[in-house]
Design an enzyme around this catalytic site. Structure first.
Site, PDB file in Angstrom:
ATOM      1  CE  LYS A 133      -3.573   2.030   2.915  1.00  0.00           C
ATOM      2  NZ  LYS A 133      -4.501   1.769   4.018  1.00  0.00           N
ATOM      3  CD  GLU A 161       9.557  -6.042   7.072  1.00  0.00           C
ATOM      4  OE1 GLU A 161       9.306  -4.901   6.615  1.00  0.00           O
ATOM      5  OE2 GLU A 161       9.303  -6.375   8.247  1.00  0.00           O
ATOM      6  N   GLY A 189      -4.847  -2.330   5.431  1.00  0.00           N
ATOM      7  CA  GLY A 189      -4.012  -3.430   4.938  1.00  0.00           C
ATOM      8  C   GLY A 189      -4.655  -4.801   5.147  1.00  0.00           C
ATOM      9  NE  ARG A 190      -6.336  -4.758  11.340  1.00  0.00           N
ATOM     10  CZ  ARG A 190      -5.767  -3.553  11.434  1.00  0.00           C
ATOM     11  NH1 ARG A 190      -4.711  -3.253  10.699  1.00  0.00           N
ATOM     12  NH2 ARG A 190      -6.248  -2.639  12.260  1.00  0.00           N
ATOM     13  CD  GLU A 208      -1.795  -5.561  11.725  1.00  0.00           C
ATOM     14  OE1 GLU A 208      -0.901  -6.425  11.658  1.00  0.00           O
ATOM     15  OE2 GLU A 208      -2.168  -4.906  10.753  1.00  0.00           O
ATOM     16  CG  HIS A 264      -3.592 -37.009  16.269  1.00  0.00           C
ATOM     17  ND1 HIS A 264      -3.651 -38.338  16.613  1.00  0.00           N
ATOM     18  CD2 HIS A 264      -4.648 -36.771  15.457  1.00  0.00           C
ATOM     19  CE1 HIS A 264      -4.693 -38.888  16.003  1.00  0.00           C
ATOM     20  NE2 HIS A 264      -5.317 -37.955  15.306  1.00  0.00           N
ATOM     21  CE  LYS A 281       4.744  -1.282   8.042  1.00  0.00           C
ATOM     22  NZ  LYS A 281       3.839  -0.846   6.992  1.00  0.00           N
TER      23      LYS A 281
HETATM   24  C1  G6Q Z   1      -2.386  -4.159   8.067  1.00  0.00           C
HETATM   25  C2  G6Q Z   1      -1.157  -3.513   8.469  1.00  0.00           C
HETATM   26  C3  G6Q Z   1       0.093  -4.189   7.975  1.00  0.00           C
HETATM   27  C4  G6Q Z   1       0.429  -3.846   6.525  1.00  0.00           C
HETATM   28  C5  G6Q Z   1       1.864  -4.263   6.255  1.00  0.00           C
HETATM   29  C6  G6Q Z   1       2.294  -3.998   4.841  1.00  0.00           C
HETATM   30  O1  G6Q Z   1      -3.491  -3.781   8.364  1.00  0.00           O
HETATM   31  O2  G6Q Z   1      -1.204  -2.183   8.146  1.00  0.00           O
HETATM   32  O3  G6Q Z   1       0.078  -5.574   8.122  1.00  0.00           O
HETATM   33  O4  G6Q Z   1      -0.444  -4.469   5.648  1.00  0.00           O
HETATM   34  O5  G6Q Z   1       2.703  -3.617   7.157  1.00  0.00           O
HETATM   35  O6  G6Q Z   1       2.166  -2.641   4.522  1.00  0.00           O
HETATM   36  P1  G6Q Z   1       2.301  -2.146   3.036  1.00  0.00           P
HETATM   37  O7  G6Q Z   1       1.202  -2.755   2.235  1.00  0.00           O
HETATM   38  O8  G6Q Z   1       2.215  -0.662   3.075  1.00  0.00           O
HETATM   39  O9  G6Q Z   1       3.637  -2.632   2.530  1.00  0.00           O
END
Ligand code: G6Q
Length: 549
Positions: A206, A212, A267-268, A353, A384, A512
């Protein structure tokens, strides 16, 4: 807003808890033959049986009263209509608009956002169909056979769980891979199995600034150039899903290969947006849209069904009951379906989250428990492993049990055995095994009274362990969409009751920031002296081990 624990609806539940806390579900079932009828709900073919919970008519009424009293329905309507309910980021929360298949207008700042949502969906369809149909090929004319999604968190977990769960719907010859971890092993192990000329990299971020993702994307690009000796071909093999077009362009992605989404998609909650591009590439756009349809059907159910029959609200309120009155610290999810093996990981992010918060919407520290720890495994594997603790441990663990009636891979009577395990476990967790039953079993096996005396206490099962059974016909795209939306709304309702903002994630943002300083220090390879004694010594020990870059 009145404090949650001061509300009359809360106090009524506290008083009621004292009356019901020792009542056994076994007795409740014996005394009431209508439990299933009263405590079940359905949406399309998805049946929720919540009768194996520590509730009676009064509990259920009081839980529904609490939902009403805390304004669940009002806040739900605010979410759907685009009000800025994410109060710490000043944004609306509109993942529901992404799957608004009825296409009714949804306004953000006076603008109907449906046309731009539809435009991006059309772009995804056009692009994915060209790739899948072999019209859009690699730089050397090779078919694209592998899609590598590079993203993390919300830009990974959603499309990952969907692609994994929907394998039977994938196009033959098309593979999808997910790289998220900055640990170089993740990317390296995937690149071992793909050919650059046949691979499409989807950089999903986003912000297009997540460390990463950007590092993995750069390493993938270096690998691509090294193997093809063709820097120009990067533009053909790398696309971006982002709301930061400028950064994507700087990376070398062509404007036509950018898939947009907006800041009102968290994001989620983003798998329904262009973040679902790998889903469309792997499963086809028709299946992606079926998933949107299923989620939309659940949205309508959540909007319209009365509280007592509203699946997300019922699940949420039962969760509140155990979390806040029984002090259950966790909630387990057991999918009796191998395709759903990534569901717990997805739900961990969605739930923890969203509701892992201590500060309420008025900026005050809460004096009650908020989001539980989410965990789980596929059935029957879980039986198990950790089920011992569920049956005889000291910790209460409410759990969801999910299963489709039909298997995608019938093999002998194996699915029937899986179903039997599913039914047997929730029944055993509810009923337990009394001393008399355990004794009868031991006597039947011919044990002496002396042995029975020693062994008997270990063979007793208290039972009274709550479970929700979620049973549906098939695990198909539509049902999966509905199930994921069901959990999104459950989490939302709990956030409303706990009066927290389920839509920010400052803990993630903190993570971050945190590593940046230490990374500078580590890269300099100079002795660490600026941190606490533990961190300094850990860094210096790591340095003595000549760590790799
Ligand atoms: C989700 C969070 C988090 C995010 C990641 C990746 O709700 O905000 O998990 O999706 O940190 O972020 P970017 O899509 O900006 O790389």
């Amino acid at each position: 807003m009145q404090k949650l624990t001061a509300r009359a609806s809360w106090k009524a539940l506290e008083a009621h808890f004292e009356q019901i806390k020792d009542v056994h579900m076994r007795d409740m079932f014996e005394q009431d033959s209508e439990r299933f009828k009263k405590f079940s709900a359905q949406m399309d073919d998805i049946l929720l049986d919540f009768s194996k919970n520590r509730i009676n008519d009064e509990t259920f009424k009081l839980l529904c009263d609490l939902a009403r009293d805390t304004g669940v329905q009002e806040r739900r309507d605010h979410m759907f209509s685009g009000e800025p309910i994410n109060i710490s980021e000043f944004r609306p929360v509109l993942h529901t608009a992404l799957r608004n298949r009825s296409n009714t207008p949804v306004y953000v700042d006076g603008e109907n956002v449906m046309p731009k949502i539809n435009r991006v969906l059309a772009q995804i369809r056009y692009f994915s169909e060209r790739v899948r149909g072999g019209h859009l090929r690699g730089y050397s004319g090779h078919l694209i056979t592998d899609v590598v999604n590079i993203g993390i968190g919300g830009s990974d977990l959603g499309p990952h769980v969907v692609c994994d769960s929907m394998k039977p719907y994938a196009q033959r010859g098309m593979n999808v891979h997910f790289v998220s971890n900055v640990d170089p092993t993740h990317l390296t192990e995937i690149l071992k199995f793909v050919k650059p000329e046949a691979t499409l990299f989807v950089i999903s971020s986003k912000t297009f600034s997540t460390q990463e993702t950007i590092l993995n994307a750069k390493s993938a690009r270096d690998w691509f150039i090294r193997l093809t000796a063709n820097e120009k071909a990067v533009a053909r093999h790398f696309v971006a899903v982002t709301s930061n077009k400028k950064a994507a362009a700087e990376f070398g992605i062509l404007e036509e290969n950018m898939f947009e989404f907006w800041d009102w998609v968290g994001g989620r909650y983003s798998l329904w947006s262009a973040i679902g591009l790998p889903i469309a590439l792997y499963l086809g756009m028709d299946h992606f849209e079926e998933m949107l349809e299923g989620a939309h059907a659940m949205d309508l159910h959540f909007k319209e069904a009365p509280i007592e029959k509203n699946i997300p609200i019922v699940l949420a309120m039962l969760g509140v009951w155990y979390n806040n009155f029984f002090d259950a610290q966790s909630h387990a999810v057991m999918a009796y379906n191998q395709y759903l093996r990534r569901l717990p990981a997805y739900l961990q992010q969605l739930d923890m989250e969203s509701n892992g918060k201590t500060i309420d919407r008025e900026g005050k520290r809460v004096d009650y428990l908020t989001g539980p720890i989410i965990w789980g495994e596929t059935g029957s594997n879980c039986q198990h492993a950790f089920f011992q603790l569920l049956h005889q441990g000291t910790k209460p663990v409410p759990a969801d049990f999910l299963i489709p009636a039909r298997s995608k891979n019938p093999l002998g009577n194996q699915h029937c055995v899986l179903l039997s395990n599913y039914f047997a476990q929730t029944r055993a967790l509810m009923k337990g095994k009394t001393e008399a039953e355990a004794r009868a079993e031991l006597e039947y096996s011919g044990h002496s009274e002396e042995v029975i005396k020693d062994v008997l206490p270990h063979k007793i099962f208290e039972g009274n362990k709550p479970t929700n059974s979620i049973l549906f016909e098939n695990l198909d795209p539509r049902t999966l969409g509905a199930l994921l939306a069901m959990y999104e709304h459950k989490v939302f309702v709990q956030g409303v009751v706990w009066n927290i903002n389920s839509f920010d994630q400052w803990g993630v943002e903190y993570g971050k920031q945190l590593a940046t300083d230490i990374q500078r220090e580590l890269s300099s390879r100079e002795e660490a002296i600026n941190y606490d004694d533990s961190t300094n010594n850990l860094i210096n020990y790591c340095m003595s081990l000549k760590f790799t870059d």
